[in-house]
Design a protein around this motif. Structure first.
Motif, PDB file in Angstrom:
ATOM      1  N   SER A 128       0.863  -1.343  -0.014  1.00  0.00           N
ATOM      2  CA  SER A 128       0.106  -0.131   0.009  1.00  0.00           C
ATOM      3  C   SER A 128       0.720   1.028  -0.129  1.00  0.00           C
ATOM      4  CB  SER A 128      -0.955  -0.107   1.215  1.00  0.00           C
ATOM      5  OG  SER A 128      -0.086  -0.068   2.527  1.00  0.00           O
ATOM      6  N   LYS A 147      -4.755  -3.844  -5.627  1.00  0.00           N
ATOM      7  CA  LYS A 147      -5.796  -3.305  -5.054  1.00  0.00           C
ATOM      8  C   LYS A 147      -5.722  -1.820  -4.513  1.00  0.00           C
ATOM      9  CE  LYS A 147      -7.209  -8.048  -3.458  1.00  0.00           C
ATOM     10  NZ  LYS A 147      -7.385  -8.987  -2.140  1.00  0.00           N
ATOM     11  N   GLN A 148      -6.347  -1.368  -5.261  1.00  0.00           N
ATOM     12  CA  GLN A 148      -6.145   0.186  -5.005  1.00  0.00           C
ATOM     13  C   GLN A 148      -6.379   0.639  -3.622  1.00  0.00           C
ATOM     14  OE1 GLN A 148      -6.954   3.113  -8.242  1.00  0.00           O
ATOM     15  NE2 GLN A 148      -7.843   4.312  -6.774  1.00  0.00           N
ATOM     16  N   ALA A 149      -5.407   1.420  -2.953  1.00  0.00           N
ATOM     17  CA  ALA A 149      -5.803   2.112  -1.577  1.00  0.00           C
ATOM     18  C   ALA A 149      -6.602   2.862  -1.519  1.00  0.00           C
ATOM     19  CB  ALA A 149      -4.396   2.396  -1.016  1.00  0.00           C
ATOM     20  N   HIS A 150      -7.481   2.922  -0.559  1.00  0.00           N
ATOM     21  CA  HIS A 150      -8.790   3.929  -0.660  1.00  0.00           C
ATOM     22  C   HIS A 150      -8.210   5.215  -0.290  1.00  0.00           C
ATOM     23  CE1 HIS A 150     -11.597   1.037  -0.146  1.00  0.00           C
ATOM     24  NE2 HIS A 150     -11.059   0.192   0.934  1.00  0.00           N
ATOM     25  N   SER A 151      -6.949   5.604   0.296  1.00  0.00           N
ATOM     26  CA  SER A 151      -6.585   6.953   0.395  1.00  0.00           C
ATOM     27  C   SER A 151      -5.809   7.643  -0.736  1.00  0.00           C
ATOM     28  CB  SER A 151      -5.401   7.110   1.488  1.00  0.00           C
ATOM     29  OG  SER A 151      -4.439   6.002   1.282  1.00  0.00           O
ATOM     30  N   LYS A 153      -4.643   9.227  -3.983  1.00  0.00           N
ATOM     31  CA  LYS A 153      -5.081  10.295  -4.541  1.00  0.00           C
ATOM     32  C   LYS A 153      -4.750  10.559  -6.032  1.00  0.00           C
ATOM     33  CE  LYS A 153      -7.062  11.626  -0.521  1.00  0.00           C
ATOM     34  NZ  LYS A 153      -8.718  11.703  -0.515  1.00  0.00           N
ATOM     35  N   ILE A 172     -10.622  -0.653 -11.365  1.00  0.00           N
ATOM     36  CA  ILE A 172      -9.511   0.051 -10.597  1.00  0.00           C
ATOM     37  C   ILE A 172      -8.561   0.307 -11.417  1.00  0.00           C
ATOM     38  CG2 ILE A 172      -7.596  -0.647  -9.088  1.00  0.00           C
ATOM     39  CD1 ILE A 172      -9.417  -2.404  -7.274  1.00  0.00           C
ATOM     40  N   SER A 175      -9.562   3.816 -12.926  1.00  0.00           N
ATOM     41  CA  SER A 175      -9.338   4.549 -11.791  1.00  0.00           C
ATOM     42  C   SER A 175      -8.066   5.007 -11.644  1.00  0.00           C
ATOM     43  CB  SER A 175      -9.970   4.389 -10.465  1.00  0.00           C
ATOM     44  OG  SER A 175      -9.796   5.287  -9.615  1.00  0.00           O
ATOM     45  N   ARG A 179      -6.275   8.813 -12.821  1.00  0.00           N
ATOM     46  CA  ARG A 179      -5.514   9.756 -11.651  1.00  0.00           C
ATOM     47  C   ARG A 179      -4.134  10.060 -11.996  1.00  0.00           C
ATOM     48  NH1 ARG A 179      -8.549   7.670  -6.093  1.00  0.00           N
ATOM     49  NH2 ARG A 179     -10.634   7.620  -6.771  1.00  0.00           N
TER      50      ARG A 179
END
Length: 437
Positions: A128, A147-151, A153, A172, A175, A179
């Protein structure tokens, strides 16, 4: 004044300025940089500051994989200063904790270029902490699960991303790339997701894709180079044939490399159904498997290059032509083309690979020569020991070349020493050629 050491030897190497030593170490492989620690006290720990750390299976080939991971841990713990580039290419990583430690250490050292290439074993989840490496400019991952971290940015400085054999959900993946606002180069091979892909990367200039998908569309207004290879298109085991769509080429495309069978690519999608002058930016076209005996395929190619008013380089590898019964329609097609000249006014270089000496291949070359007024070079790479007389073929083609056109013939009937057909990647001329991660 030069310093004198024991025995009268001149110790110029210790008197070198620190910035010169740093430059020397930066130019050496890490293993050789470590060996400089024996030169003098001044050099003893200098290698701990090298900005590039590159480790592969040959780094300490006599050691076990477990010791290699420990050596990497040691290097990172003792390292001083920032690390610009960190690259590891190994068979497998036995202890995923070590990999987490590497990423954490690199995060502290403002890593800019990161390459983690794992050849086999289980797909370890990407640590992560990787998603916190905001200084990253280039990232290459092989044999991982994301598995993309929720935080997360976004990677706001990333310009190059390469993913090979990575397990990642379509949502994912989309996304992730969306970004990366500065992303210019994207290479995707063997992703686990087989779905509807939306490439939404406004600054993307180079996109290389190997794999399968149901549909793909682009929001890439600056895309210049597209290299695509579709797996199992047209095979009995591909359930996506009827639903496959490849919606349009970006209008500013400059280089296009189709590395699967061209006819299957045409049949599966709707890419070239409407070809117009919107492809006037196209400079290079490479096709890896083209059948010169199929009328529809040849007609589609002529339509494409006819709309590419500024095409300069054409590189085509021919498929083996097995069905002699279909030769008559294509020969009739070429007779009709004599009344519809196509102006290839900017074409400068043509390469035809795996030439079989068939009449329909000859007709294509003759057509190109007749319609390319500034052609500088044409290269014909024939199959090993093809069943035709090379002198007769050259006697037909060479007189059609302009005085300024260089004709190169590679291989031929009497060349039994080697196979001169080329299997090189079709994007080899691209300034964005990808590596084999």
């Amino acid at each position: 004044m030069e310093r004198i050491c024991v025995g009268g030897a001149l110790d110029r190497i210790s008197d070198l300025p620190s910035n010169v030593i740093d430059h020397i170490l930066a130019c050496l492989p890490l293993k050789d940089a470590a060996r400089t620690s024996t030169l003098s006290k001044k050099w003893k720990e200098k290698w701990h500051t090298v900005p590039h750390i590159i480790v592969d299976e040959n780094f300490f080939h006599e050691r076990s994989q477990r010791k290699l991971e420990g050596i990497i841990n040691y290097i990172l713990i003792r390292h001083e200063g920032n690390i610009e580039k960190f690259s590891v290419s190994v068979e497998k990583v036995k202890d995923c904790y070590n990999m987490k430690l590497w990423i954490w250490s690199l995060l502290q050292k403002s890593i800019k270029e990161l390459s983690l290439i794992i050849r086999r074993g289980q797909h370890n989840e990407v640590p992560s902490d990787l998603f916190s490496c905001q200084q990253l400019r280039k990232l290459s991952l092989r044999h991982f699960e994301i598995k993309q971290a929720h935080s997360f940015k976004g990677f706001h400085n990333l310009i190059s991303l390469k993913l090979n054999k990575v397990n990642i959900a379509t949502a994912i993946f989309e996304s992730l790339i969306s970004r990366c606002p500065l992303l210019e180069q994207l290479t995707v091979r063997n992703l686990s997701c087989i779905d509807h892909l939306h490439i939404n990367v406004p600054k993307l200039k180079y996109f290389c894709f190997d794999g399968e998908f149901q549909s793909m569309c682009f929001n890439t207004p600056l895309l210049e180079v597209l290299s695509i290879n579709l797996y199992r298109i047209g095979s009995e085991n591909n359930q996506f044939d009827l639903r496959f769509k490849f919606r349009g080429l970006p209008p500013l495309i400059k280089e296009l490399y189709v590395r699967c069978r061209f006819q299957k690519f045409l049949d599966a999608g709707d890419t070239f159904n409407e070809v117009s002058n919107s492809y006037s930016h196209l400079r290079t076209l490479g096709i890896n498997a083209f059948c010169f005996e199929k009328v529809d395929e040849v007609a589609s190619l002529l339509s494409l290059i006819g709309g590419a008013l500024n095409l300069q380089i054409l590189d085509i590898k021919a498929c083996s032509c097995k069905n002699e019964a279909v030769s008559e329609p294509i020969l009739q097609f070429w007779e009709e083309q004599n009344h519809l000249p196509l102006s290839l006014n900017q074409l400068q270089k043509v390469t035809l690979r795996s030439f079989h000496g068939k009449d329909f291949e000859m007709r294509f070359i003759q057509f190109v020569l007749a319609n390319s007024p500034i052609l500088k070079e044409i290269t014909v790479e024939c199959m090993k020991n093809p069943d035709f007389n090379q002198d007769e073929v050259k006697a037909v083609l060479v007189p059609l070349c302009m005085a300024s056109t260089e004709f190169n013939w590679v291989g031929g009937t009497y060349d039994s020493g080697s196979d001169d057909s080329s299997d090189s990647d079709d994007n080899s001329n691209s300034p964005y050629s990808s590596d084999s991660d």
